[in-house]
Design a protein around this motif. Structure first.
Motif, short mmCIF file in Angstrom:
data_model
loop_
_atom_site.label_atom_id
_atom_site.label_comp_id
_atom_site.label_asym_id
_atom_site.label_seq_id
_atom_site.Cartn_x
_atom_site.Cartn_y
_atom_site.Cartn_z
N GLU A 198 -16.87 -15.07 -6.49
CA GLU A 198 -15.43 -15.33 -6.52
C GLU A 198 -14.65 -14.07 -6.15
OE1 GLU A 198 -14.21 -16.37 -10.44
OE2 GLU A 198 -15.40 -14.79 -11.41
N ARG A 199 -13.52 -14.32 -5.52
CA ARG A 199 -12.62 -13.22 -5.18
C ARG A 199 -11.76 -12.89 -6.39
NH1 ARG A 199 -8.83 -12.81 0.24
NH2 ARG A 199 -7.54 -11.03 -0.43
N VAL A 200 -11.63 -11.61 -6.70
CA VAL A 200 -10.80 -11.17 -7.81
C VAL A 200 -9.38 -10.99 -7.29
CG1 VAL A 200 -10.42 -9.41 -9.58
CG2 VAL A 200 -12.75 -10.03 -8.91
N GLU A 201 -8.46 -11.79 -7.81
CA GLU A 201 -7.08 -11.72 -7.36
C GLU A 201 -6.38 -10.53 -8.01
OE1 GLU A 201 -5.86 -13.44 -4.99
OE2 GLU A 201 -7.59 -14.78 -4.75
N LEU A 202 -5.88 -9.64 -7.20
CA LEU A 202 -5.19 -8.45 -7.68
C LEU A 202 -3.72 -8.51 -7.27
CD1 LEU A 202 -7.83 -5.74 -6.70
CD2 LEU A 202 -7.48 -6.76 -8.97
N ASP A 203 -2.90 -7.77 -7.96
CA ASP A 203 -1.48 -7.67 -7.61
C ASP A 203 -1.34 -6.72 -6.42
OD1 ASP A 203 -0.84 -9.33 -9.70
OD2 ASP A 203 -0.48 -7.70 -11.12
N ARG A 204 -1.12 -7.29 -5.24
CA ARG A 204 -1.03 -6.49 -4.03
C ARG A 204 0.24 -5.65 -4.06
NH1 ARG A 204 -3.43 -7.02 1.00
NH2 ARG A 204 -5.14 -7.89 -0.23
N GLN A 205 0.09 -4.34 -3.85
CA GLN A 205 1.21 -3.41 -3.90
C GLN A 205 1.29 -2.64 -2.59
OE1 GLN A 205 1.54 -1.53 -8.02
NE2 GLN A 205 -0.49 -2.44 -8.18
N LEU A 206 2.31 -1.80 -2.47
CA LEU A 206 2.54 -1.09 -1.21
C LEU A 206 1.44 -0.07 -0.95
CD1 LEU A 206 6.37 -0.41 -1.55
CD2 LEU A 206 5.27 -2.06 -0.02
N PRO A 207 1.09 0.14 0.32
CA PRO A 207 0.14 1.21 0.66
C PRO A 207 0.65 2.57 0.20
CG PRO A 207 0.44 -0.28 2.51
CD PRO A 207 1.48 -0.65 1.50
N LEU A 208 -0.26 3.48 -0.03
CA LEU A 208 0.10 4.82 -0.49
C LEU A 208 0.84 5.57 0.60
CD1 LEU A 208 -3.25 5.81 -2.24
CD2 LEU A 208 -1.20 4.85 -3.29
N GLY A 209 1.91 6.27 0.21
CA GLY A 209 2.64 7.11 1.14
C GLY A 209 3.67 6.39 1.97
N MET A 210 3.92 5.10 1.73
CA MET A 210 4.89 4.36 2.55
C MET A 210 6.32 4.73 2.17
SD MET A 210 5.20 0.25 3.22
CE MET A 210 3.72 0.26 4.25
N PHE A 211 6.59 4.81 0.86
CA PHE A 211 7.93 5.15 0.38
C PHE A 211 7.83 6.20 -0.71
CE2 PHE A 211 8.31 0.69 1.78
CZ PHE A 211 9.29 0.84 2.75
N GLU A 212 8.92 6.91 -0.91
CA GLU A 212 8.97 7.92 -1.96
C GLU A 212 9.18 7.24 -3.31
OE1 GLU A 212 11.17 12.23 -2.68
OE2 GLU A 212 12.11 10.70 -1.44
N ASP A 213 8.56 7.79 -4.36
CA ASP A 213 8.75 7.35 -5.74
C ASP A 213 8.35 5.89 -5.96
OD1 ASP A 213 9.73 9.82 -6.39
OD2 ASP A 213 11.82 9.27 -6.07
N THR A 214 7.34 5.41 -5.25
CA THR A 214 6.86 4.05 -5.47
C THR A 214 6.19 3.96 -6.84
OG1 THR A 214 6.48 3.77 -3.10
CG2 THR A 214 5.40 2.21 -4.57
N VAL A 215 6.49 2.88 -7.56
CA VAL A 215 5.89 2.66 -8.87
C VAL A 215 4.71 1.71 -8.72
CG1 VAL A 215 6.27 1.78 -11.20
CG2 VAL A 215 8.09 3.02 -10.03
N TYR A 216 3.54 2.11 -9.19
CA TYR A 216 2.34 1.29 -9.10
C TYR A 216 1.93 0.81 -10.49
CZ TYR A 216 1.90 2.97 -4.33
OH TYR A 216 2.13 3.26 -3.01
N ALA A 217 1.54 -0.45 -10.56
CA ALA A 217 1.12 -1.05 -11.83
C ALA A 217 -0.41 -1.08 -11.91
CB ALA A 217 1.67 -2.46 -11.96
N MET A 218 -0.93 -0.67 -13.05
CA MET A 218 -2.36 -0.66 -13.28
C MET A 218 -2.81 -2.01 -13.82
SD MET A 218 -4.88 1.71 -13.20
CE MET A 218 -4.12 3.28 -13.59
N GLN A 219 -3.93 -2.52 -13.32
CA GLN A 219 -4.55 -3.73 -13.86
C GLN A 219 -5.87 -3.37 -14.51
OE1 GLN A 219 -3.78 -6.13 -9.96
NE2 GLN A 219 -4.25 -7.63 -11.56
#
Length: 366
Positions: A246-267
């Motif tokens: 099975e594929r593990v569904e993750l919360d897709r977030q922005l690639p690293l370095g695209m914008f300044e001060d991007t907030v990333y959520a840990m799963q």
């Protein structure tokens, strides 16, 4: 004209060091955020660290700091509010080996404890008619902690010291039934951001958003099978458990370095003994399903299932071969990484006991 209109408009101002500092190539330097009268600067000096810059918004405190530590430069500025006339970003302070930050704690400390005792109430049960205004001031106080993140993202100091009251750990939405006590979720987010600074901010600082990195950031606990993951435009993650792929569904977030001060959520995920985790990346994209009711990611699932009986070393080669031969839409390049977890290592200090799989993640995580 109302008196409040007569207040002098503030602007950020720089004050050079009163006393020339002797530079040495081997000295350890520091920047002191929210420096107050200079207590942290004094402690650093006694430890052999030279403070090259101090920053605070209060003129009087800066004057006292200057009298105590004439060798340091200073900024009199608001480091928190970009809309303020006297704003100066922590990112624009000079780089140093050591960052010290006396994060503001005036409005969320236990300073009202005596008053609470006098009324025979617990601190967080104290009747406070100014509560809403106090919350606003409290959140501004805690926002000073983000200045530490801003400086660290820009300069990556070797060591960071943050001084504050323990109430900083309750930073977050109020707990139901105890509106003056936060659940600490924002504080935990703040801590996690330091794990990401070496990636996202470093990339943005170099490319300024013109180039980004799609990545899957993971931290494995081999003792418990626990996984912390950040999906930053990543390869897909698959889990093979027994006969189920099975594929593990993750919360897709922005690639690293695209914008300044991007907030990333840990799963948080959890492996069971015998689980296989497989990471698949295809360029320009995964092969498409041939139809006949098969799911869109069917070719990948089929290739993984066919290779599940192979060893962890041989399975990736078989999956790559199957995907390169897939039709239609065979990818030009394929990357497959395979990880088998057989359970905790018995006898190793801190290992989970056999069969328990370690502590469970929060409810709702896969």
């Amino acid at each position: 004209m109302p008196p409040q209109m007569l207040k002098k408009c503030r602007t950020a101002s720089h004050r050079p060091a009163v006393k020339r500092r002797r530079f040495r190539h081997d000295e350890v330097t520091a920047v002191d955020l929210f420096s107050g009268f200079g207590g942290l600067t004094k402690g650093l000096k006694e430890a052999g660290v030279t403070t090259i810059m101090a920053a605070n918004h209060d003129d009087y405190k800066v004057a006292v700091h200057e009298a105590n530590h004439p060798e340091a430069e200073r900024w009199i500025a608001d480091l928190v509010d970009p809309e303020a006339a006297d704003y100066h970003s922590a990112r624009d302070l000079p780089p140093a080996d050591f960052l010290a930050a006396g994060v503001s704690c005036v409005n969320h400390s236990q300073a009202n404890t005596i008053k609470a005792y006098e009324q025979g109430a617990a601190l967080f049960e104290l009747d406070d008619p100014d509560y809403e205004a106090r919350v606003t001031r409290s959140e501004r106080d805690r926002a000073t902690a983000n200045c530490v993140l801003h400086y660290a993202a820009q300069h990556h100091p070797r060591l960071i010291l943050v001084e504050c009251t323990t109430e900083l750990t309750s930073w977050g939405p109020a707990i139901p039934g105890s509106r003056k006590i936060g659940d600490g979720s924002t504080y935990r987010w703040w801590l996690k951001q330091f794990d990401l600074l070496n990636y996202d901010q470093a990339l943005y600082g170099h490319y300024r958003g013109k180039s980004a990195l799609a990545a899957l950031l993971l931290r494995f606990d081999l003792a418990t099978g626990g996984i912390e993951v950040v999906d930053a435009g990543s390869p897909t993650l698959w889990r093979i458990r027994g006969s189920t792929t099975e594929r593990v569904e993750l919360d897709r977030q922005l690639p690293l370095g695209m914008f300044e001060d991007t907030v990333y959520a840990m799963q948080r995920l959890r492996l069971l003994p015998g689980d296989r985790s497989v990471f698949v990346a295809c360029d320009p994209g995964e092969p498409r399903s041939a139809g006949d009711g098969e799911a869109g990611d069917g070719p990948v699932a089929r290739a993984l299932a066919q290779a599940r009986h192979l060893s962890c070393a041989d399975a990736p080669r078989a999956v790559v071969r199957a995907l390169r031969e897939a039709s239609p839409g065979a990818p030009e390049s394929v990357l497959v990484v395979c990880l088998d977890w057989h359970g905790p290592e018995t006898g190793r200090p801190g290992a989970a006991t056999p069969g328990d799989g370690g502590p469970l993640p929060p409810p709702g995580t896969p």
